[in-house]
Design an enzyme around this catalytic site. Structure first.
Site, PDB file in Angstrom:
ATOM      1  N   SER A 241      57.505   9.648  16.197  1.00  0.00           N
ATOM      2  CA  SER A 241      59.170   9.205  16.178  1.00  0.00           C
ATOM      3  C   SER A 241      59.239   7.632  16.092  1.00  0.00           C
ATOM      4  O   SER A 241      58.504   6.700  15.479  1.00  0.00           O
ATOM      5  CB  SER A 241      59.976   9.593  16.809  1.00  0.00           C
ATOM      6  OG  SER A 241      61.427   9.586  16.667  1.00  0.00           O
ATOM      7  N   GLU A 367      63.536  16.144   8.932  1.00  0.00           N
ATOM      8  CA  GLU A 367      63.500  15.107   9.760  1.00  0.00           C
ATOM      9  C   GLU A 367      65.136  14.775   9.906  1.00  0.00           C
ATOM     10  O   GLU A 367      65.485  14.334  10.899  1.00  0.00           O
ATOM     11  CB  GLU A 367      62.880  13.899   9.045  1.00  0.00           C
ATOM     12  CG  GLU A 367      61.402  14.407   9.141  1.00  0.00           C
ATOM     13  CD  GLU A 367      60.503  14.074  10.272  1.00  0.00           C
ATOM     14  OE1 GLU A 367      61.370  13.696  11.414  1.00  0.00           O
ATOM     15  OE2 GLU A 367      59.476  14.110  10.460  1.00  0.00           O
ATOM     16  N   HIS A 477      63.257  17.350  13.302  1.00  0.00           N
ATOM     17  CA  HIS A 477      62.527  16.338  13.730  1.00  0.00           C
ATOM     18  C   HIS A 477      62.124  16.062  15.326  1.00  0.00           C
ATOM     19  O   HIS A 477      62.806  16.654  16.135  1.00  0.00           O
ATOM     20  CB  HIS A 477      63.381  14.731  13.678  1.00  0.00           C
ATOM     21  CG  HIS A 477      62.813  13.618  14.457  1.00  0.00           C
ATOM     22  ND1 HIS A 477      61.992  12.740  13.851  1.00  0.00           N
ATOM     23  CD2 HIS A 477      63.123  12.929  15.669  1.00  0.00           C
ATOM     24  CE1 HIS A 477      61.723  11.676  14.657  1.00  0.00           C
ATOM     25  NE2 HIS A 477      62.388  11.824  15.877  1.00  0.00           N
TER      26      HIS A 477
END
Length: 554
Positions: A241, A367, A477
């Site tokens: 991330s 995501e 995500h």
């Protein structure tokens, strides 16, 4: 990038925490005296770690001077030589975390969404936070020359902590594989303390301080990792991330000159993203100045350095966080500062100003789902168009935006979570916004990097489609953390750190990525958990997003 996690990932995250955290003042139970403790010699000091059977751990070692007082909002300064013996038994402080409250509507609609940031950091936060944790095989010693993996945590550049992740999992698995590595987890400044942006910041040359902290930690590793048994020439930087975006920025920093600080990069859900100039953050800088009473100061940046910490923290907590309506258009993020990051990262990639090292970069299939949860009030095409213009492409033409809406239609069957038909449509526009969010910030930048560089440097890519049945989230995500910390991706990481190639003796073969055969190692639910697929989904839409991003960096 944020840490909005369903219940399942919160459980997984709990297992990733370092279970060996010790209460203050309590020495490791296994040590009856310092004679029993593992040690390293740093400069003129002996550093005492502690043994966890198969590994030795050294926690909370400072790698730079405290970035507080007059050093607040300045470049990190190398720590002074170590002259006093100390015990590295406890985590150092986490860097100050930006508080953020989840929006009430998504929290009610989607079970499992936490009500505040979910980084789960194990250590209290403080400005004096530039420290790192090291885990080594118990038999490592100077001269072992083991590969080194440096972990950079995610958390939307507003939260996160090195103390939340258990490096023992990585090192233990590497020992089992017969390919031992050393793990280093680093803390870096976040939010307004790490990513303040404005014309004043640009003039002072103090942009992207969080990235600069990471770079300083890399330099520390070069200087000292040999004492722990590591090889400074065999460093892989790895993040997820915001941590993966950081890795991407280090690839293009200094116009691609990595200063010999690392030889490979591993990016999970993050690549060099098309951010604009550091002056684009002026409104957030001005907000901090106003909230802290610095508006009348002749030098507002210097005034911010002198603001009491409690007042500074209170102000940054009022600034937009990842749960805010603007979501991925982060208030505090890396930007083009003209010195360290000299241009829009994707333009640097285009120009070949990229560290020429092997890379792995991958994404989760969905995501964008967790990032669309703050936009439930968008219910029409016109509102979606206005949202994209305001927060992502303010300089884009109306016709550009109309074309974008055509590529990302208001059709539940085309939205994210993908391949779920009419399911998961929490609002009329939710799946559409989730699709756009996931592509603009993750999938399209990843594919662009690979298209530009896979012919010039060894590259591999993956797609995680696990947990696809999670209602409304799909393969959300962060869900690939399961693969990298306790699943198949971990073995590929260990191989990569050792051999600059993720392939090993027991894994499903992972083909290199190239433009004529863009293949992805793909993680699936069900009886065939790992396979290979083509990276050709939503081709036209992502090509268009990249084009718009290059013309209108956000």
């Amino acid at each position: 990038m944020p840490r909005i996690l369903p219940n399942l990932l919160l459980v997984i995250a709990a297992h990733l925490q370092l279970s060996q955290a010790l209460p203050a003042g309590t020495p490791p139970a296994a040590a009856s005296s310092t004679v029993d403790l593992p040690t390293v010699r740093l400069d003129n000091a002996t550093v005492y770690g502690w043994n966890a059977v198969t590994v030795n751990e050294f926690l909370g070692i400072p790698y730079a001077l405290p970035p507080s007082g007059d050093r607040r909002l300045r470049l990190p300064q190398p720590n002074d030589p170590y002259t006093t013996d100390f015990a590295a038994w406890y985590f150092g402080a986490s860097c100050p975390q930006q508080d953020s409250t989840a929006p009430s509507a998504p929290a009610a609609a989607v079970p499992g969404l936490p009500s505040s940031n979910a980084t789960g950091q194990a250590a209290a936060d403080d400005e004096d936070c530039l420290n790192l944790n090291i885990v080594v095989p118990a038999d490592a010693k100077p001269g072992s020359n083991l590969p080194v993996v440096i972990w950079i945590y995610g958390g939307s550049f507003q939260s996160g902590s090195a103390s939340f992740y258990d490096g023992k999992l990585i090192v233990d698995r590497s020992i089992q594989m017969g390919e031992p590595v050393i793990y280093v987890g680093i803390n870096y400044r976040l939010s307004a303390l790490g990513f303040l942006a404005s014309k004043e910041v640009k003039a002072a040359g103090v942009g992207n301080l969080g990235l600069q902290d990471q770079r300083q930690a890399f330099r520390w590793v070069q200087k000292y990792i040999g004492a722990f048994g590591g090889d400074p020439k065999k460093v892989t930087i790895w993040g997820e991330s915001a941590g993966a975006v950081s890795v991407g920025f280090h690839l293009v920093a200094n116009n691609g000159n990595n200063e010999g600080l690392f030889r490979a990069g591993f990016m999970q859900s993050g690549s060099p993203v098309p951010v604009g100039d550091i002056t684009n953050g002026q409104q957030y800088y001005d907000f901090m100045v106003a909230q802290t009473g610095c508006s009348s100061a002749s030098d507002t940046l210097e005034c911010l350095r002198g603001v009491p910490y409690a007042a500074f923290k209170a102000a940054l907590d009022q600034s937009p966080g990842i749960y805010a309506y603007q979501s991925l258009s982060l208030a505090w993020r890396p930007r083009v500062d003209g010195i360290f990051i000299t241009d829009v990262p994707q333009k640097l990639v285009q120009a070949g100003k990229v560290a020429n090292v092997p890379i792995i970069t991958g994404d989760c299939d969905d995501e964008g789902t967790v990032f669309a949860l703050s936009t439930f009030n968008i219910t029409t095409d016109a509102q979606f168009k206005a949202y994209v213009k305001q927060y992502f492409f303010p300089t884009a033409s109306s016709s550009d935006l109309d074309r974008l809406l055509w590529y990302y239609p208001n059709d539940l069957r085309a939205g994210s979570p993908y391949d779920t038909g009419f399911l998961g449509g929490l609002t009329q526009q939710y799946k559409r916004i989730a699709s756009f969010m996931g592509d603009v910030a993750f999938q399209a930048p990843r594919r662009f990097l690979l298209q530009q560089r896979s012919q010039k440097q060894n590259s591999w890519s993956y797609l995680s489609k696990r947990f696809k049945s999670t209602p409304a989230y799909g393969s959300w995500h962060g869900s690939d953390l399961v693969n990298s910390w306790a699943g198949e991706l971990l073995d590929y990481l260990v191989n990569f750190a050792n051999n600059l190639d993720p392939n090993g003796k027991t894994q499903v073969p992972w083909p290199k990525y190239n433009n004529w055969s863009p293949l992805l190692l793909t993680f699936l639910d069900g009886p065939l958990p790992v396979t290979v697929t083509r990276d050709d989904y939503r081709d036209d839409a992502m090509d268009y997003l990249t084009d718009v991003s290059l013309r209108n960096p956000w």
